[in-house]
Enzyme design. Structure first.
Site, PDB file in Angstrom:
ATOM      1  N   CYS A  48     -40.080 -75.185 -52.673  1.00  0.00           N
ATOM      2  CA  CYS A  48     -41.541 -75.113 -52.686  1.00  0.00           C
ATOM      3  C   CYS A  48     -42.064 -76.328 -53.453  1.00  0.00           C
ATOM      4  O   CYS A  48     -41.371 -77.340 -53.539  1.00  0.00           O
ATOM      5  CB  CYS A  48     -42.032 -73.779 -53.262  1.00  0.00           C
ATOM      6  N   THR A  49     -43.230 -76.242 -54.013  1.00  0.00           N
ATOM      7  CA  THR A  49     -43.816 -77.397 -54.695  1.00  0.00           C
ATOM      8  C   THR A  49     -43.337 -77.515 -56.140  1.00  0.00           C
ATOM      9  O   THR A  49     -42.661 -78.468 -56.505  1.00  0.00           O
ATOM     10  CB  THR A  49     -45.358 -77.337 -54.644  1.00  0.00           C
ATOM     11  N   GLY A  50     -43.669 -76.536 -56.974  1.00  0.00           N
ATOM     12  CA  GLY A  50     -43.359 -76.655 -58.403  1.00  0.00           C
ATOM     13  C   GLY A  50     -42.106 -75.938 -58.858  1.00  0.00           C
ATOM     14  O   GLY A  50     -41.706 -76.070 -60.007  1.00  0.00           O
ATOM     15  N   ASN A  51     -41.505 -75.151 -57.975  1.00  0.00           N
ATOM     16  CA  ASN A  51     -40.309 -74.365 -58.294  1.00  0.00           C
ATOM     17  C   ASN A  51     -40.589 -73.402 -59.450  1.00  0.00           C
ATOM     18  O   ASN A  51     -39.737 -73.163 -60.293  1.00  0.00           O
ATOM     19  CB  ASN A  51     -39.110 -75.273 -58.582  1.00  0.00           C
ATOM     20  N   CYS A  92     -42.938 -70.491 -58.538  1.00  0.00           N
ATOM     21  CA  CYS A  92     -43.476 -69.275 -57.905  1.00  0.00           C
ATOM     22  C   CYS A  92     -42.647 -68.856 -56.692  1.00  0.00           C
ATOM     23  O   CYS A  92     -41.781 -68.000 -56.788  1.00  0.00           O
ATOM     24  CB  CYS A  92     -44.928 -69.478 -57.464  1.00  0.00           C
ATOM     25  N   ARG A  93     -42.947 -69.476 -55.543  1.00  0.00           N
ATOM     26  CA  ARG A  93     -42.354 -69.035 -54.284  1.00  0.00           C
ATOM     27  C   ARG A  93     -40.845 -69.207 -54.223  1.00  0.00           C
ATOM     28  O   ARG A  93     -40.123 -68.256 -53.896  1.00  0.00           O
ATOM     29  CB  ARG A  93     -42.997 -69.780 -53.104  1.00  0.00           C
ATOM     30  N   ASP A 135     -49.171 -70.083 -51.158  1.00  0.00           N
ATOM     31  CA  ASP A 135     -48.848 -70.413 -52.533  1.00  0.00           C
ATOM     32  C   ASP A 135     -49.687 -69.533 -53.455  1.00  0.00           C
ATOM     33  O   ASP A 135     -50.913 -69.644 -53.474  1.00  0.00           O
ATOM     34  CB  ASP A 135     -49.138 -71.888 -52.796  1.00  0.00           C
TER      35      ASP A 135
END
Length: 151
Positions: free
Chosen positions: A7-10, A12-13, A118
């Site tokens: 995902c983007t920031g590692n 959450c998802r 997200d």
């Protein structure tokens, strides 16, 4: 087999996907599967977001030890299957050498696919909806992988 969620920031998802997949692969008794996660714009060492931590705990899973990792050529090279949350994550995984092994998470079983929303910055209801979507999609992925693996 090594499976990598992106995902983007590692925070959450992909961390939620990682722990969901671990639980579902174990429950299905699929051997020799390792699972990790990374972010395309991660701040290395960051913990999982509060929402992800709380929603995972509601499902009896802990993310307390999770620390964010930046997606790298080495992580991509180590993965047999890379499942991404959105098209831009897919593009980045492919640019780092993951072509032919990278898919949108929601498209791996059914084809095509759509981005997983997200939840970052949302309330717990948003995190819960994302968790439920991840759990549904990953359950189908576990079945597909289990069918393709020798017993």
């Amino acid at each position: 087999m090594h499976l990598l969620f992106v995902c983007t920031g590692n925070t959450c998802r992909s961390p939620m996907a990682e722990v969901i997949a671990r639980r579902l692969f174990a429950a299905r008794n699929v051997p020799d599967v390792t699972i990790g996660s990374a972010g395309t714009s991660a701040w290395p060492g960051s913990p999982a977001s509060d929402g992800a931590l709380l929603v995972a705990l509601e499902h009896g899973i802990t993310l307390g030890e999770h620390r964010a990792r930046q997606l790298s050529p080495e992580l991509v090279a180590s993965a047999d299957l890379i499942l991404t949350m959105g098209p831009h994550h897919l593009e980045r995984a492919e640019a780092l050498g993951g072509t032919g092994r990278s898919y949108l998470l929601t498209g791996y079983v059914a084809g095509n696919g759509h981005p997983v929303s997200d939840p970052f910055g949302g309330d717990l209801a948003v995190y819960r909806a994302t968790y439920e979507e991840l759990e549904r999609e990953i359950a189908a992925i576990v079945e597909k992988v289990a069918e393709q693996r020798p017993s």
